[in-house]
Design a protein around this motif. Sequence first.
Motif, PDB file in Angstrom:
ATOM      1  N   PHE A 152       0.924  -1.317   0.024  1.00 45.77           N
ATOM      2  CA  PHE A 152      -0.052  -0.091  -0.077  1.00 45.77           C
ATOM      3  C   PHE A 152       1.139   1.101   0.091  1.00 45.77           C
ATOM      4  N   HIS A 153       0.327   2.407  -0.275  1.00 48.13           N
ATOM      5  CA  HIS A 153       1.047   3.670  -0.500  1.00 48.13           C
ATOM      6  C   HIS A 153       0.361   4.587   0.414  1.00 48.13           C
ATOM      7  N   CYS A 154       1.316   5.253   1.234  1.00 50.38           N
ATOM      8  CA  CYS A 154       0.930   6.436   2.044  1.00 50.38           C
ATOM      9  C   CYS A 154      -0.240   7.127   1.548  1.00 50.38           C
ATOM     10  N   ASP A 155      -1.151   7.486   2.362  1.00 50.71           N
ATOM     11  CA  ASP A 155      -2.392   8.457   1.773  1.00 50.71           C
ATOM     12  C   ASP A 155      -1.991   9.718   1.733  1.00 50.71           C
ATOM     13  N   ARG A 156      -1.013  10.167   2.375  1.00 52.86           N
ATOM     14  CA  ARG A 156      -0.505  11.432   2.462  1.00 52.86           C
ATOM     15  C   ARG A 156       0.457  11.880   1.337  1.00 52.86           C
TER      16      ARG A 156
ATOM     17  N   GLY B  95     -14.495   1.400  10.682  1.00 53.86           N
ATOM     18  CA  GLY B  95     -14.195   0.287  10.128  1.00 53.86           C
ATOM     19  C   GLY B  95     -13.313   0.378   8.833  1.00 53.86           C
ATOM     20  N   SER B  96     -13.298   1.736   8.492  1.00 54.26           N
ATOM     21  CA  SER B  96     -12.326   2.352   7.216  1.00 54.26           C
ATOM     22  C   SER B  96     -10.767   2.243   7.825  1.00 54.26           C
ATOM     23  N   ASP B  97      -9.739   2.399   7.103  1.00 52.56           N
ATOM     24  CA  ASP B  97      -8.725   2.465   7.444  1.00 52.56           C
ATOM     25  C   ASP B  97      -7.964   3.655   6.568  1.00 52.56           C
ATOM     26  N   LEU B  98      -6.593   3.934   7.353  1.00 53.47           N
ATOM     27  CA  LEU B  98      -5.603   4.920   6.490  1.00 53.47           C
ATOM     28  C   LEU B  98      -4.360   4.234   6.721  1.00 53.47           C
ATOM     29  N   VAL B  99      -3.535   4.549   5.645  1.00 52.97           N
ATOM     30  CA  VAL B  99      -2.148   4.075   5.617  1.00 52.97           C
ATOM     31  C   VAL B  99      -1.234   4.943   5.443  1.00 52.97           C
ATOM     32  N   PHE B 100      -0.146   5.134   6.269  1.00 49.19           N
ATOM     33  CA  PHE B 100       0.818   5.948   6.222  1.00 49.19           C
ATOM     34  C   PHE B 100       2.234   5.407   6.307  1.00 49.19           C
TER      35      PHE B 100
ATOM     36  N   LEU C 227       5.803   4.124   0.196  1.00 50.77           N
ATOM     37  CA  LEU C 227       5.450   2.668   0.673  1.00 50.77           C
ATOM     38  C   LEU C 227       5.085   2.858   2.045  1.00 50.77           C
ATOM     39  N   ALA C 228       3.768   2.346   2.419  1.00 53.07           N
ATOM     40  CA  ALA C 228       3.248   2.499   3.640  1.00 53.07           C
ATOM     41  C   ALA C 228       3.844   1.562   4.688  1.00 53.07           C
ATOM     42  N   LYS C 229       4.120   2.112   5.837  1.00 50.53           N
ATOM     43  CA  LYS C 229       4.534   1.343   6.859  1.00 50.53           C
ATOM     44  C   LYS C 229       3.546   1.152   8.178  1.00 50.53           C
ATOM     45  N   VAL C 230       2.725   2.053   8.143  1.00 52.01           N
ATOM     46  CA  VAL C 230       1.772   1.881   9.299  1.00 52.01           C
ATOM     47  C   VAL C 230       0.173   1.970   8.613  1.00 52.01           C
ATOM     48  N   ARG C 231      -0.522   1.063   9.319  1.00 45.54           N
ATOM     49  CA  ARG C 231      -2.006   0.967   8.787  1.00 45.54           C
ATOM     50  C   ARG C 231      -2.879   1.370  10.172  1.00 45.54           C
ATOM     51  N   VAL C 232      -3.736   2.376   9.958  1.00 45.68           N
ATOM     52  CA  VAL C 232      -4.559   2.955  11.116  1.00 45.68           C
ATOM     53  C   VAL C 232      -6.101   2.442  10.905  1.00 45.68           C
ATOM     54  N   VAL C 233      -6.654   1.947  11.795  1.00 44.34           N
ATOM     55  CA  VAL C 233      -7.798   1.222  11.705  1.00 44.34           C
ATOM     56  C   VAL C 233      -8.942   2.317  12.379  1.00 44.34           C
ATOM     57  N   LEU C 234      -9.818   2.912  11.847  1.00 42.10           N
ATOM     58  CA  LEU C 234     -10.777   3.904  12.444  1.00 42.10           C
ATOM     59  C   LEU C 234     -11.821   3.095  12.997  1.00 42.10           C
ATOM     60  N   ALA C 235     -12.950   3.663  13.815  1.00 44.82           N
ATOM     61  CA  ALA C 235     -13.761   3.061  14.581  1.00 44.82           C
ATOM     62  C   ALA C 235     -14.931   2.586  13.413  1.00 44.82           C
TER      63      ALA C 235
ATOM     64  N   GLY D  35       6.120   5.673   7.443  1.00 42.97           N
ATOM     65  CA  GLY D  35       6.669   5.893   8.702  1.00 42.97           C
ATOM     66  C   GLY D  35       6.921   7.546   9.101  1.00 42.97           C
ATOM     67  N   HIS D  36       7.250   8.431   8.092  1.00 44.04           N
ATOM     68  CA  HIS D  36       7.422   9.735   8.312  1.00 44.04           C
ATOM     69  C   HIS D  36       6.186  10.416   8.622  1.00 44.04           C
ATOM     70  N   HIS D  37       5.102  10.172   7.902  1.00 49.86           N
ATOM     71  CA  HIS D  37       3.893  10.985   8.307  1.00 49.86           C
ATOM     72  C   HIS D  37       2.978  10.148   9.566  1.00 49.86           C
ATOM     73  N   ALA D  38       3.379   8.792   9.591  1.00 48.57           N
ATOM     74  CA  ALA D  38       2.721   8.265  10.975  1.00 48.57           C
ATOM     75  C   ALA D  38       3.420   8.836  12.125  1.00 48.57           C
ATOM     76  N   ARG D  39       4.619   9.114  12.143  1.00 46.13           N
ATOM     77  CA  ARG D  39       5.315   9.824  13.218  1.00 46.13           C
ATOM     78  C   ARG D  39       4.651  11.198  13.266  1.00 46.13           C
ATOM     79  N   GLU D  40       4.647  12.093  12.152  1.00 46.49           N
ATOM     80  CA  GLU D  40       4.116  13.273  12.355  1.00 46.49           C
ATOM     81  C   GLU D  40       2.632  13.571  12.946  1.00 46.49           C
ATOM     82  N   TYR D  41       1.737  12.502  12.420  1.00 42.03           N
ATOM     83  CA  TYR D  41       0.292  12.678  12.955  1.00 42.03           C
ATOM     84  C   TYR D  41       0.171  11.770  14.098  1.00 42.03           C
ATOM     85  N   GLU D  42       1.004  11.233  14.531  1.00 40.61           N
ATOM     86  CA  GLU D  42       0.893  10.065  15.515  1.00 40.61           C
ATOM     87  C   GLU D  42       0.015  10.518  16.895  1.00 40.61           C
ATOM     88  N   GLY D  43       0.102  11.826  17.306  1.00 45.20           N
ATOM     89  CA  GLY D  43      -0.798  12.337  18.332  1.00 45.20           C
ATOM     90  C   GLY D  43      -2.318  12.024  17.887  1.00 45.20           C
ATOM     91  N   LYS D  44      -2.550  12.870  16.858  1.00 40.99           N
ATOM     92  CA  LYS D  44      -4.054  12.778  16.328  1.00 40.99           C
ATOM     93  C   LYS D  44      -4.522  11.378  15.820  1.00 40.99           C
TER      94      LYS D  44
END
Length: 74
Positions: free
Chosen positions: A21-25, A39-44, A29-37, A46-55
């Motif tokens: 998968f490729h980063c949504d931002r 049921g959808s998901d986002l992929v990021f 190449l995606a390193k992290v998958r974020v599953v939302l309540a 490593g750079h953008h996963a760290r940048e937006y980690e808090g949110k």
Amino acid sequence: MTQMTQTLTTTPPADDLVVPFHCDRCGALAKVRVVLASGSDLVFCGHHAREYEGKLRDIAVDIIETDGEQRLSH
């Protein structure tokens, strides 16, 4: 004239990022998958996963690294 019937099909989300998968931002190449309540998901990358980690931690049900390691679970 031929009429076409539309059929919606869904593909269940993969448990990990086996398929590249490729980063949504940025498209890297995606390193992290974020599953939302919802049921959808986002992929990021490593750079953008760290940048937006808090949110992402505020809205995620699960955060999963490409190696399958679960980083967050509610």
